[in-house]
Scaffold this active site. Structure first.
Site: not given
Ligand code: SAH
Length: 382
Positions: A124, A121, A110, A356, A117, A97
């Site tokens: 996420c 985390c 974005c 995000c 991935c 996406e």
């Molecule tokens: N892998 C990279 C970029 C992708 S995520 C990273 O970790 O930075 C972009 C941002 O969205 C990151 O800061 C991530 O931690 C955040 N993110 C992930 N899941 C989220 C969620 N459910 N709600 C809000 N932010 C989230």
């Protein structure tokens, strides 16, 4: 553009030096590469036959060996707030996406760097899908190229039918953030050449402050990035101490906070950058207390750091809840009082799961073997 021809070289994957070499192999002068890039990136033209100031036989030779092919669009969704999300084809069964976020002063695209991935985390949605593969340089650059063209087409339609035009928001891509699916530094090999094309005057010609790479904290690759690029850096911190960060961002077990911060300050020194943005997702009762805000301030005080607080965006099956607005404001105030720059990210595109951490696409996981929800093994190392 020829969708079937895997053996053609996709020019969207070639930074200027490689494109120059490519045209040299076709017997052409280096300036042809710059001309080609101008057609592709300045005018958004992908058909060689339309590149009228190139010699006819050169165009014919190009058409036999090369193409300009962005990812194929599988679907588009539009949010009530003007945010658009495109689902793009990775292969017959998988998709990734990208999201365009229009605001009054900027239009942010974005983009994704991987199909899924591998970093897992816990908050996420992409992580839940698992990991399949890296996107190619052409697929990364192709997202921006495609979005620019799509938005231009929309604008032409809006001029033809003004009633359909949106608010006063920016309608062009002015900023690119690698904050979609994937960990960009885990795909260093393909991401760095893409950054080169974003910044090249003959490419997308974006200023280095308008391209942001967000990482969960792959420390050795931050040092490598400092040698090879100078885009803005964002780091997903999310916790002020190692015990909690180990839980939220498991890569922290390998590269703890102190090491990560060293790498960030090194990056700024090397690249003469202004500041690093630290992303901090606000999880109710997990990382959002005033004491945690004070601990975060102690970590970052005296350094060129900005904190961007991201209200957690929920997805099906998550165990987390978004912090209440008062908790988020209190957290920000604690940081501001200690002299840190802190902002709260406005949630956009929530109604189309474009916020995000909500990007999921379609991913066939090949890294983990699951039994129900439980991971029972690792099948393939990413
Ligand atoms: N892998 C990279 C970029 C992708 S995520 C990273 O970790 O930075 C972009 C941002 O969205 C990151 O800061 C991530 O931690 C955040 N993110 C992930 N899941 C989220 C969620 N459910 N709600 C809000 N932010 C989230």
């Amino acid at each position: 553009m020829n969708a079937q021809s895997a053996e053609l070289t996709n020019l969207l994957g070639l930074p200027r030096a490689e494109l120059t070499e490519f045209v040299a192999q076709l017997g052409s002068q280096p300036f042809r590469a710059r001309q080609l890039m101008s057609w592709i990136y300045k005018r958004g033209i992908g058909e060689f036959t339309d590149m009228t100031d190139l010699a006819k036989d050169f165009r014919a030779r190009l058409a036999r060996v090369a193409e300009v092919r962005p990812p194929e669009i599988v679907g588009v969704q539009r949010s009530a707030d003007g945010t658009r999300k495109w689902l793009l084809k990775a292969d017959a069964a998988q998709a990734f996406e990208m999201v365009f976020i229009p605001e009054p002063d900027r239009g942010t695209l974005c983009i994704s760097s991987q199909v899924g991935c591998a970093l897992d985390c816990s908050f996420c949605s992409t992580a839940q899908q698992g990991y399949n593969r890296n996107l190619t340089t052409a697929e990364i650059v192709g997202q921006v190229w495609l979005a620019v063209r799509e938005l231009e087409q929309e604008e032409r339609a809006a001029v033809a039918a003004p009633a359909a035009a949106g608010s006063g928001d920016e309608r062009h891509v002015t900023n690119v953030v690698l904050m979609g699916m994937g960990e960009p530094l885990a795909n260093f090999r393909n991401v760095v050449p893409a950054l080169g094309i974003f910044l090249d005057d003959f490419g997308l010609d974006l200023s280095r402050r308008r391209v942001t790479l967000s990482t969960s904290g792959l420390v050795p690759q931050i040092y490598r990035l400092a040698q090879e690029s100078n885009v803005a850096l964002a780091v997903s911190l999310h916790a002020p101490d190692d015990a909690l960060r180990n839980e939220l961002v498991p890569i922290n077990r390998k590269h703890p906070i102190a090491e990560l911060l060293q790498a960030c300050w090194h990056y700024l020194d090397e690249r003469n950058g202004r500041s690093v943005t630290f992303e901090y997702v606000m999880l109710d009762g997990v990382n959002d207390s005033p004491a945690q805000a004070r601990a975060l301030a102690r970590l970052l005080q005296g350094h060129p750091a900005k904190v961007n607080l991201i209200p957690f965006n929920p997805f099906p099956g998550t165990r987390y809840r978004r912090s209440p607005p008062q908790a988020i404001q209190r957290f920000r105030d604690e940081l501001l009082q200690r002299g840190l720059l802190a902002t709260i990210r406005r949630t956009r595109g929530e109604d189309i799961d474009a916020a995000c951490g909500q990007l999921a696409g379609r991913v066939i996981d090949r890294t983990t073997v699951r039994l129900g929800n439980k991971v029972i093994g690792v099948a393939v190392q990413p």
